[in-house]
Design an enzyme around this catalytic site. Structure first.
Site, PDB file in Angstrom:
ATOM      1  N   ALA A  97      44.639  34.971  42.423  1.00 32.81           N
ATOM      2  CA  ALA A  97      44.775  36.247  43.141  1.00 32.81           C
ATOM      3  C   ALA A  97      45.525  35.936  44.436  1.00 32.81           C
ATOM      4  O   ALA A  97      44.923  35.695  45.482  1.00 32.81           O
ATOM      5  CB  ALA A  97      43.407  36.841  43.418  1.00 32.81           C
TER       6      ALA A  97
ATOM      7  N   SER B  64      42.082  37.235  53.087  1.00 34.16           N
ATOM      8  CA  SER B  64      41.899  36.701  51.737  1.00 34.16           C
ATOM      9  C   SER B  64      41.410  37.817  50.816  1.00 34.16           C
ATOM     10  O   SER B  64      41.578  38.998  51.134  1.00 34.16           O
ATOM     11  CB  SER B  64      40.925  35.524  51.778  1.00 34.16           C
ATOM     12  OG  SER B  64      40.915  34.846  50.553  1.00 34.16           O
ATOM     13  N   ASN B  65      40.837  37.482  49.684  1.00 32.42           N
ATOM     14  CA  ASN B  65      40.344  38.505  48.758  1.00 32.42           C
ATOM     15  C   ASN B  65      39.104  37.972  48.029  1.00 32.42           C
ATOM     16  O   ASN B  65      38.686  36.841  48.247  1.00 32.42           O
ATOM     17  CB  ASN B  65      41.447  38.909  47.770  1.00 32.42           C
ATOM     18  CG  ASN B  65      41.931  37.731  46.964  1.00 32.42           C
ATOM     19  OD1 ASN B  65      41.188  37.159  46.175  1.00 32.42           O
ATOM     20  ND2 ASN B  65      43.183  37.343  47.169  1.00 32.42           N
ATOM     21  N   ARG B  66      38.536  38.779  47.153  1.00 35.77           N
ATOM     22  CA  ARG B  66      37.245  38.475  46.545  1.00 35.77           C
ATOM     23  C   ARG B  66      37.293  37.557  45.336  1.00 35.77           C
ATOM     24  O   ARG B  66      36.280  37.348  44.674  1.00 35.77           O
ATOM     25  CB  ARG B  66      36.555  39.781  46.112  1.00 35.77           C
ATOM     26  CG  ARG B  66      36.132  40.654  47.248  1.00 35.77           C
ATOM     27  CD  ARG B  66      35.400  41.876  46.708  1.00 35.77           C
ATOM     28  NE  ARG B  66      35.141  42.834  47.756  1.00 35.77           N
ATOM     29  CZ  ARG B  66      34.120  42.741  48.613  1.00 35.77           C
ATOM     30  NH1 ARG B  66      33.271  41.749  48.531  1.00 35.77           N
ATOM     31  NH2 ARG B  66      33.970  43.651  49.543  1.00 35.77           N
TER      32      ARG B  66
END
Ligand code: CTP
Length: 205
Positions: free
Chosen positions: A88, A21-23
Site C-alpha cells: 500500500a 502512512s496508512n493502515r
C-alpha cells in the site's frame, strides 16, 4: 521462478518524529511470500514497516518510504520472473520534510504534499514479455471498474482486487482476480495464507 513481492505500508517523513502512512499490515504480502517459498520459488520480499517477521527463506529488503521502495523495486525487478505488488504505497508525501521537530503554533497547519512515483505503473511500462506482473487494487466502491482500469492503465497481467472493508488489516480476505482478458476468478473469504495459495493456483492453472 524468482518472485519479487512488495508488501506493507510506506512511511512518508514530515519531521524526525512524524510521518504519513496508512493502515496496511503487510499480512497479505507476507502470506504470498510464505506461499511462494512453500511452492519452491526464490522469493524477494521488499517490505515497508510492519509488525511481522519475514518468512524463513526469503531475501528480505526492508524499506521505509515510497521512494526507497521504488529504488529497491527498480534495482531488483530485472532479475524477477514474476512481480506481485501488494504494498500500500503512499500516493503523496510531504513536499518539504524537515530535519528539526516542528513546533506547534496557534492556528491551523497546512502541509503541502507532492505525488510519489507509481511504482507498479513504472514496472508495467518497462516489463519484459517473459515477466508476469500482478497488481493489487483496494477499493471502497465500483471494484470491478476500478480494478479493470488499473489492470489496463498499468499494463498488468493480473490484478487482485478487494473492498477495503474485506481485507485491510484483517487476518482474512475476500478477493477477485482479473486477468488481462477480463476473466474473473473470485476467491471466497479465507485466511490470508489460503487466499495466497489460491492466487498461485489460479495464476499458474
Ligand atoms: N502502487 C504502486 N505505487 C504507488 C501506488 C500504488 O506501486 N505509488 C501499486 C500498489 O502496490 C498496488 C496498485 O498500485 O499494486 C494499486 O494501488 P492503488 O493505490 O489502489 O491504486 P492507484 O493506482 O494509486 O489508484 P487510486 O489512487 O486512484 O485508487
Amino acid at each position: 521462478m524468482h518472485i519479487l513481492i512488495t508488501a506493507g505500508p510506506t512511511r512518508e517523513k514530515i519531521d524526525p518524529v512524524r510521518f504519513i502512512s496508512n493502515r496496511s499490515t503487510g499480512k497479505m504480502g507476507y502470506a504470498i511470500a510464505r506461499c511462494g517459498i512453500a511452492l519452491g520459488h526464490k522469493v524477494t520480499l521488499i517490505s515497508g514497516p510492519t509488525a511481522l517477521t519475514p518468512p524463513d527463506g526469503v531475501e528480505f529488503v526492508p524499506v521505509e518510504s515510497a521512494a526507497e521502495m521504488a529504488d529497491a523495486v527498480h534495482r531488483l525487478a530485472p532479475n524477477a520472473d514474476m512481480l506481485i505488488m501488494s504494498a500500500a504505497v503512499a500516493d503523496y508525501r510531504p513536499a518539504h520534510p524537515v530535519d528539526s521537530k516542528m513546533k506547534k503554533q496557534s492556528g491551523p497547519l497546512f502541509l503541502e504534499l507532492e505525488r510519489t512515483e507509481d511504482i507498479l505503473a513504472a514496472v508495467g511500462k518497462n516489463k519484459r514479455s517473459d515477466q508476469l506482473l500482478v497488481g493489487f487494487a483496494a477499493e471502497t466502491e465500483d471494484l470491478e471498474a476500478h480494478a479493470l482500469d488499473k489492470l489496463k492503465r498499468k499494463n498488468l497481467d493480473w490484478i487482485v482486487a478487494n473492498y477495503v472493508a474485506d481485507g485491510f488489516g484483517n487476518d482474512t480476505n475476500k478477493v477477485i482476480l482479473f486477468n488481462s482478458k477480463g476473466e474473473q476468478f473470485p476467491i471466497r473469504r479465507s485466511a490470508k495464507d489460503d487466499v495466497a495459495k489460491q492466487i498461485f493456483e489460479i495464476i499458474f492453472a
